[in-house]
Design an enzyme around this catalytic site. Structure first.
Site, short mmCIF file in Angstrom:
data_model
loop_
_atom_site.label_atom_id
_atom_site.label_comp_id
_atom_site.label_asym_id
_atom_site.label_seq_id
_atom_site.Cartn_x
_atom_site.Cartn_y
_atom_site.Cartn_z
N SER A 139 0.87 -1.19 0.00
CA SER A 139 0.00 0.00 0.00
C SER A 139 0.89 1.23 0.00
O SER A 139 2.08 1.15 0.37
CB SER A 139 -0.87 0.00 1.26
OG SER A 139 -1.53 1.23 1.45
N TYR A 152 -2.65 -1.13 10.26
CA TYR A 152 -2.52 -1.26 8.81
C TYR A 152 -1.17 -0.74 8.35
O TYR A 152 -0.47 -1.38 7.55
CB TYR A 152 -3.65 -0.49 8.13
CG TYR A 152 -3.78 -0.72 6.65
CD1 TYR A 152 -4.43 -1.83 6.16
CD2 TYR A 152 -3.26 0.20 5.74
CE1 TYR A 152 -4.56 -2.04 4.79
CE2 TYR A 152 -3.39 0.01 4.38
CZ TYR A 152 -4.04 -1.12 3.91
OH TYR A 152 -4.17 -1.31 2.55
#
Length: 257
Positions: A139, A152
Site C-alpha cells: 500500500s 494497517y
C-alpha cells in the site's frame, strides 16, 4: 506476453483488487486459484466465469488468511504455485490508545503474517519448477503513514520489509519478489462508501471524490483494479526479470509528496 502454463494463487481474490489481478493474469494465459474465507457458491462461480472467459483453468479454494496453517494449506491444495500474489487484507481506523487489541491482532495476522506463511510454503515449489514470482500487494501506507491506521501502516511496512528480505534470499535464483503499493483504488467497497461520504460532507459525488477521498492522491483519480492487474502481470513478464526487492507505487503521485 504469455503466462500460459503458469499457475497463479491470489489471496483475497473474490472481489476488488484481488479479483482484478486474477482476471488480468488469466487474460495473459495463467491458470488462477481464487481465495477467500467465505466459501460461497458465488465464489466458485467466479472461478468458472474466469475459466470460460479466458480459456484457462480456474478454481476457488477457501482458506482463512488469519490462520497460518490454512495459509500453508492453500498453497498445498493449489498443487502448483508459480505466481503468488499476497493480496488479502483488512483495515480498521481508530486512535492507537483506543484501538481494539483483537482487531490489531487480526490485521497483523491477515495483512502480514499470511504473507510469511504463503511465501514460505510456495518457495520450495518455485525452486523445483525453476521459476517463480512473489508479488505482495502492500500500500502507499507501506511507504508513508496516516493517523488512526496504526495496525494497517505497521503491517504494510512489514510487507515491504519482508519483500526485500525474500528478494535477497532468492536473488541468485529465477525467482523475484516485489511489492505493489496502491493508493486509493476504485473497488466495490470504496464505491459503497461514496454515498455516505457525500451525505457527511454535503457534497456532490465528483467533489467528494476529488476533495475528500482523494485529497492525498495528487492525480485526483482512483487507480483501477485493471491497472493493478496490469502492473502485476508486468512483474511476471520477461521485461521484469531483473526487478526484485522493490516497490512499485500505483498511487497517482501520493508517495512523491
Amino acid at each position: 506476453m504469455s503466462l500460459q502454463g503458469k499457475t497463479a494463487v491470489i489471496t483475497g481474490s473474490n472481489s476488488g483488487i484481488g479479483l482484478g489481478i486474477a482476471r488480468e493474469l488469466a487474460r495473459a494465459g495463467a491458470n488462477v486459484v481464487l481465495n477467500s474465507f467465505t466459501g460461497r457458491p458465488q465464489d466458485h462461480a467466479l472461478a468458472d466465469t474466469i475459466a470460460s472467459e479466458f480459456g484457462v483453468r480456474a478454481s476457488y479454494i477457501k482458506a482463512d488468511m488469519s490462520i497460518g496453517r490454512e495459509c500453508r494449506d492453500l498453497i498445498e491444495a493449489a498443487a502448483a504455485c508459480d505466481i503468488l500474489v499476497n493480496n488479502a487484507g483488512i483495515q480498521h481506523v481508530a486512535p492507537i490508545d483506543t484501538f481494539p487489541p483483537e482487531t490489531w491482532d487480526a490485521i497483523i495476522a491477515i495483512n502480514l503474517n499470511s504473507v510469511f506463511h504463503t511465501t514460505a510454503a510456495a518457495l520450495p515449489g518455485m525452486r523445483a519448477a525453476g521459476w517463480g514470482r512473489v508479488i505482495n500487494i502492500a500500500s502507499a501506507h507501506g511507504l508513508t503513514a496516516s493517523p488512526f491506521k496504526s495496525a494497517y501502516v505497521a503491517a504494510k511496512h512489514g510487507v515491504v520489509g519482508m519483500t526485500k528480505a525474500v528478494a535477497l534470499e532468492t536473488a541468485q535464483e529465477p525467482i523475484t519478489c516485489n511489492a505493489v503499493c496502491p493508493g486509493y483504488v476504485l473497488t466495490p467497497l470504496v464505491e459503497a462508501q461514496i454515498p455516505d461520504t457525500m451525505a457527511e460532507y454535503d457534497m456532490d459525488r465528483e467533489t467528494v471524490i476529488r476533495e475528500v477521498m482523494l485529497a492525498r492522491q495528487p492525480s485526483r483519480q482512483f487507480a483501477t483494479v485493471e491497472q493493478l492487474g496490469g502492473t502485476v502481470a508486468f512483474l511476471c513478464s520477461p521485461a521484469a526479470e531483473q526487478i526484485t526487492g522493490t516497490t512499485l507505487s500505483v498511487d497517482g503521485g501520493w508517495t512523491a509528496m
